[in-house]
Design a protein around this motif. Structure first.
Motif, short mmCIF file in Angstrom:
data_model
loop_
_atom_site.label_atom_id
_atom_site.label_comp_id
_atom_site.label_asym_id
_atom_site.label_seq_id
_atom_site.Cartn_x
_atom_site.Cartn_y
_atom_site.Cartn_z
N ASN A 33 41.86 20.49 26.84
CA ASN A 33 41.52 21.74 26.17
C ASN A 33 41.53 21.62 24.66
N ASP A 34 41.12 20.47 24.16
CA ASP A 34 41.06 20.29 22.70
C ASP A 34 39.62 20.49 22.26
N GLU A 35 39.30 21.72 21.85
CA GLU A 35 37.92 22.09 21.48
C GLU A 35 37.40 21.22 20.34
N ARG A 36 38.22 20.95 19.36
CA ARG A 36 37.77 20.17 18.20
C ARG A 36 37.41 18.74 18.60
N GLN A 37 38.20 18.11 19.41
CA GLN A 37 37.93 16.75 19.85
C GLN A 37 36.63 16.70 20.65
N ASN A 38 36.38 17.69 21.45
CA ASN A 38 35.17 17.77 22.26
C ASN A 38 33.94 17.80 21.36
N ARG A 39 33.96 18.65 20.35
CA ARG A 39 32.81 18.77 19.45
C ARG A 39 32.55 17.47 18.71
N SER A 40 33.58 16.84 18.17
CA SER A 40 33.39 15.61 17.39
C SER A 40 32.96 14.46 18.29
N GLY A 41 33.50 14.37 19.50
CA GLY A 41 33.10 13.31 20.43
C GLY A 41 31.65 13.46 20.85
N ASN A 42 31.24 14.68 21.17
CA ASN A 42 29.85 14.93 21.55
C ASN A 42 28.91 14.70 20.38
N ALA A 43 29.31 15.09 19.20
CA ALA A 43 28.45 14.90 18.01
C ALA A 43 28.25 13.41 17.74
N LEU A 44 29.33 12.63 17.87
CA LEU A 44 29.22 11.19 17.65
C LEU A 44 28.32 10.55 18.70
N ALA A 45 28.53 10.93 19.94
CA ALA A 45 27.70 10.36 21.02
C ALA A 45 26.24 10.74 20.82
N PHE A 46 25.99 12.01 20.46
CA PHE A 46 24.63 12.45 20.22
C PHE A 46 24.01 11.68 19.05
N HIS A 47 24.75 11.50 17.98
CA HIS A 47 24.25 10.77 16.81
C HIS A 47 23.90 9.32 17.17
N VAL A 48 24.79 8.65 17.91
CA VAL A 48 24.53 7.25 18.29
C VAL A 48 23.31 7.17 19.19
N MET A 49 23.18 8.08 20.16
CA MET A 49 22.02 8.06 21.05
C MET A 49 20.73 8.33 20.28
N GLU A 50 20.79 9.24 19.33
CA GLU A 50 19.61 9.54 18.51
C GLU A 50 19.19 8.31 17.70
N GLN A 51 20.14 7.60 17.13
CA GLN A 51 19.84 6.40 16.35
C GLN A 51 19.24 5.31 17.24
N LEU A 52 19.80 5.12 18.41
CA LEU A 52 19.27 4.12 19.34
C LEU A 52 17.88 4.49 19.82
N TYR A 53 17.65 5.76 20.06
CA TYR A 53 16.33 6.23 20.47
C TYR A 53 15.30 5.93 19.38
N ASN A 54 15.67 6.20 18.13
CA ASN A 54 14.78 5.91 17.00
C ASN A 54 14.55 4.41 16.86
N MET A 55 15.58 3.61 17.08
CA MET A 55 15.44 2.15 17.00
C MET A 55 14.45 1.64 18.03
N LYS A 56 14.46 2.24 19.22
CA LYS A 56 13.55 1.83 20.28
C LYS A 56 12.11 1.98 19.81
N PHE A 57 11.79 3.10 19.18
CA PHE A 57 10.42 3.33 18.72
C PHE A 57 10.09 2.45 17.51
N ASN A 58 11.06 2.20 16.65
CA ASN A 58 10.82 1.30 15.51
C ASN A 58 10.54 -0.11 15.99
N ILE A 59 11.27 -0.56 16.98
CA ILE A 59 11.06 -1.91 17.53
C ILE A 59 9.68 -1.98 18.17
N ALA A 60 9.28 -0.95 18.88
CA ALA A 60 7.95 -0.94 19.51
C ALA A 60 6.85 -0.99 18.44
N ALA A 61 7.02 -0.24 17.35
CA ALA A 61 6.03 -0.25 16.27
C ALA A 61 5.97 -1.62 15.59
N GLN A 62 7.14 -2.22 15.37
CA GLN A 62 7.18 -3.55 14.75
C GLN A 62 6.56 -4.59 15.66
#
Length: 163
Positions: A33-62
């Protein structure tokens, strides 16, 4: 291609790992029940997934850029000198066929410029030069005088460039 295959596989594994970490973090966060930890964990996971998703398209373009560079036809150039220079004054017009050392894949562009002009000092200097009949294998250089010009020599330097 193997490198990109390995890279794409690695990205897929990292995405799965990050997703698992995000789910695990969410479950742990909900359990404590730690609301703050939940938000920061989800934000970090979302940020990492977004970066990896962008890398996938950059690699395809390269990859596409690398393939385009590997498949392009390279330009080549060849150059030389053509003309005549004699004493007594040779006959004009003068026509010389030039054969390239190796043929081009397509008709090249030939540029040229007058590099030698030797005429009798007290007469008019009149000369016309042109390059004609350009093919994949060579061209023809033409030199012409008129109106009593006494010409001992004329040469052009030329350069042919193309595929």
């Amino acid at each position: 291609m193997t490198l990109n295959g390995i890279t794409m596989g690695l990205i897929a594994e990292v995405l799965l790992l990050v997703t698992a970490v995000a789910i695990s973090g969410t479950v742990q966060s909900q359990n404590s029940n730690d609301e703050r930890q939940n938000r920061s964990g989800n934000a970090l996971a979302f940020h990492v997934m977004e970066q990896l998703y962008n890398m996938k398209f950059n690699i395809a373009a390269q990859k596409k850029q690398i393939e385009a560079l590997q498949n392009r036809k390279t330009m080549k150039c060849e150059s030389g000198t053509v003309g005549q220079h004699k004493f007594p004054a040779p006959g004009w017009p003068y026509i010389q066929n030039v054969k390239f050392k190796s043929p081009f894949e397509e008709k090249p562009t030939v540029t040229y410029g007058l590099s030698l002009l030797d005429s009798l000092y007290n007469t008019n200097e009149r000369i016309s030069t042109k390059v004609t009949a350009v093919t994949k294998t060579g061209f023809q250089a033409q030199f012409r005088t008129w109106a009593g010009t006494v010409l001992y020599g004329a040469r052009i330097n030329w350069m042919a460039c193309g595929k």
